[in-house]
Scaffold this active site. Structure first.
Site, PDB file in Angstrom:
ATOM      1  N   ASP A  90      -9.368   0.168   1.878  1.00 18.89           N
ATOM      2  CA  ASP A  90      -9.058   0.709   0.574  1.00 18.89           C
ATOM      3  C   ASP A  90     -10.207   0.637  -0.312  1.00 18.89           C
ATOM      4  OD1 ASP A  90      -6.455   1.425   1.508  1.00 18.89           O
ATOM      5  OD2 ASP A  90      -5.473   0.883  -0.066  1.00 18.89           O
ATOM      6  N   ASP A 102       0.795  -1.118   0.218  1.00 12.58           N
ATOM      7  CA  ASP A 102      -0.332  -0.030   0.192  1.00 12.58           C
ATOM      8  C   ASP A 102       0.889   1.437   0.174  1.00 12.58           C
ATOM      9  OD1 ASP A 102      -2.291   1.311  -0.031  1.00 12.58           O
ATOM     10  OD2 ASP A 102      -1.883   1.947   1.868  1.00 12.58           O
ATOM     11  N   THR A 156      -3.373   5.794  -4.214  1.00 13.46           N
ATOM     12  CA  THR A 156      -1.676   6.181  -3.064  1.00 13.46           C
ATOM     13  C   THR A 156      -0.310   6.227  -3.593  1.00 13.46           C
ATOM     14  OG1 THR A 156      -1.893   4.314  -2.337  1.00 13.46           O
ATOM     15  CG2 THR A 156      -2.687   6.222  -1.503  1.00 13.46           C
ATOM     16  N   THR A 157      -0.169   4.584  -5.047  1.00 11.50           N
ATOM     17  CA  THR A 157       0.695   4.537  -5.617  1.00 11.50           C
ATOM     18  C   THR A 157       0.835   5.012  -6.506  1.00 11.50           C
ATOM     19  OG1 THR A 157       0.762   2.401  -4.697  1.00 11.50           O
ATOM     20  CG2 THR A 157       2.603   2.418  -6.264  1.00 11.50           C
TER      21      THR A 157
END
Length: 523
Positions: A384, A57, A90-91
């Protein structure tokens, strides 16, 4: 002439810009191997308590590492914003921002284009990309069956890059059921996640109502129907003087016995005041000592002690009650209600289940897994998925994943570049190349020939196959619509907006000033 105090430093012009570019690119390179369904995990080891976290994550990785480079810190911040706004991507946002800065670095250092010109080009490209994304978005909110399938596909796509990928269909259904219970709300407080190591991942389940990870007091009733619940944060101990540092001196044991009797009478009056509310269950955040526990049991009231603050807050929310600390005015205290309170067993642990709570949308997900690290990562993965789904229920448009949306935007940005005059056109082309890096990284992480796959994907889009993307199980180009690889429109939009804004902000930097560390005065 040096105007700075001792140990204060300044980086100017090219050095400052290069430092920003290198920091951002290094951070992007760190997390890009975690991107996509074939992404790798990272082990994070804490220096303070030797705790170990295994995760892929992006938000968890980025907030766990300490950084010195200011540009890298900006990327961490946009990753946090992405996590708060949408819950996933987020990545992607960090990788896209670092690829935009990689392209900008080539334009600024090799082709000697002014950073302001690059920033203007990026603004033109960002608008073209967002317009293309908007035109490709599909909305099935009017068709309940089709919309549920969209939510299921989004959950599958989100979970395919997580530890739950092997059982993504099972957990996707679980997440969709939990979010649809919220009836359009984005308040995930109503969905409680309880982690219990043991068993396997598919032993996890969704349970209606609220589960509190505590046990019922001795001699209390173990099951109550049509419960009236008083939730409190009050001291229920009798052997402590409540004034810090106070001492009591007595000249005989008889006086000590009088003090104890007075304390008991005081506690008895307090329990009677609690019982006068007409309740059948008393939940306290603090400890309940043996004497008040005995008095409550004699009154037929179920006592639950030491419920942590988060548990008490959430219980008050779902039962419709309020947390009380004084009991002099029963008419002013809001009592919580539920149909059944009973003790249940999960694994080897006893827990308390509140069924038929006032907030009908409340539910609990019980997560099982072989190790505590597995259960922790499963919680992050499920969180998520729940966050993305709750946002999709609000912003119902969806788009295609598997590198399809990025290639679609890249093709439209390339077309826009032909209409832009001057050096800005080179920046617009650079933006398109950065977007194409997302499917390239997805293919690389899958162990495939990214040059071959991405050029074939681009050709498919120019041939009019607007739903073409990467099938990373087969290592081929396929229709994302047929495979059900769907992502939230809001997620993709936020990734492009945040990444382009962060890249533009870092591009405009020409000075980095570091203040001198504060000196500690000698004692």
């Amino acid at each position: 002439m040096n105007i700075w105090a001792d140990e204060a430093t300044e980086e100017r012009g090219e050095n400052a810009r290069l430092s920003s570019f290198i920091g951002a690119m290094a951070l992007g390179d760190l997390v890009k191997s975690t991107l996509g369904p074939k992404g790798m995990n990272k082990i994070l080891q804490s220096a303070s308590n030797s705790g170990i976290t295994v995760t892929n994550d992006g938000a968890t990785i980025l907030k766990s590492i300490s950084l010195d480079n200011p540009a890298a810190k900006i990327l961490v911040n946009i990753s946090k914003v992405q996590d708060d706004e949408v819950g996933d991507g987020t990545t992607s946002v960090c990788v896209l921002a670092s690829e935009l800065l990689r392209e900008a670095e080539k334009l600024v250092t090799i082709q000697k284009i002014h950073p302001q010109t690059v920033a203007e080009g990026y603004r033109v490209a960002s608008k073209a990309a967002l317009d293309a994304l908007q035109s490709s978005a599909i909305d099935h909110s009017n068709d309940e069956k089709h919309f549920r399938q969209d939510l299921f596909n989004i959950a599958r796509t989100t979970l395919s890059s997580k530890v739950l990928s092997a059982d993504k269909d099972y957990f996707a259904n679980l997440a969709v059921d939990a979010v649809l219970r919220l009836k359009g709300s984005t308040d995930l407080e109503h969905i409680q996640i309880i982690k219990k190591p043991g068993g396997k991942l598919t032993d996890s389940y969704l349970d209606e109502g609220f589960i509190l990870d505590k046990s019922i007091a001795t001699n209390s009733p173990k099951r109550i129907e049509n419960a009236k619940i008083l939730i409190a944060n009050t001291s229920m101990d009798t052997d402590k003087i409540k004034i810090f540092g106070a001492r009591v001196r007595v000249d005989g044991t008889s006086k000590l016995a009088e003090l104890e009797r007075a304390e008991k009478e005081k506690m008895k009056a307090k329990v009677n005041a609690i019982a006068s509310h007409g309740i059948t269950c008393f939940v306290n955040r603090q400890l309940i000592y043996n004497y008040p526990e005995q008095l409550l049991a004699e009154s037929g009231i179920m006592a639950i002690e030491h419920a942590d603050f988060e548990g008490v807050e959430r219980l008050a929310l779902v039962t419709g009650g309020e947390i009380a600390s004084t009991f002099d005015a029963p008419d002013k205290v809001k009592i919580g209600r539920c149909e059944v309170i009973e003790e249940i067993i999960i694994g080897e642990d006893k827990l308390i289940k509140f069924s038929g709570v006032a907030a009908g949308e409340a539910c609990t997900v019980v997560l099982r897994g072989a190790t505590s690290q597995m259960v922790e990562e499963a919680e992050r993965s499920l969180h998520d998925a729940l966050s993305v789904l709750s946002q999709t229920v609000k912003e119902t448009r969806v788009t295609l994943g598997g590198g399809c949306a990025e290639m679609l935007m890249a093709c439209k940005v390339d077309e826009a570049a032909r209409t832009v005059k001057g050096k800005r056109a080179l920046a617009v082309e650079g933006f398109a190349r950065a977007l194409r890096q997302i499917p390239t990284i997805l293919a690389d992480n899958g162990g495939y020939d990214s040059s071959d796959l991405v050029t074939r994907l681009r050709a498919a889009h120019y041939e009019g196959k607007s739903d073409a993307g990467l099938d990373l199980d087969a290592g081929a180009i396929a229709s994302m619509k047929d495979l059900g690889v769907t992502e939230s429109y809001k997620l993709k939009k936020q990734v492009v907006v945040s990444a382009s804004e962060a890249a533009e902000m870092i591009l405009r930097v020409d000075n980095i000033l570091r203040s001198a560390p504060r000196r500690r005065e000698a004692m």
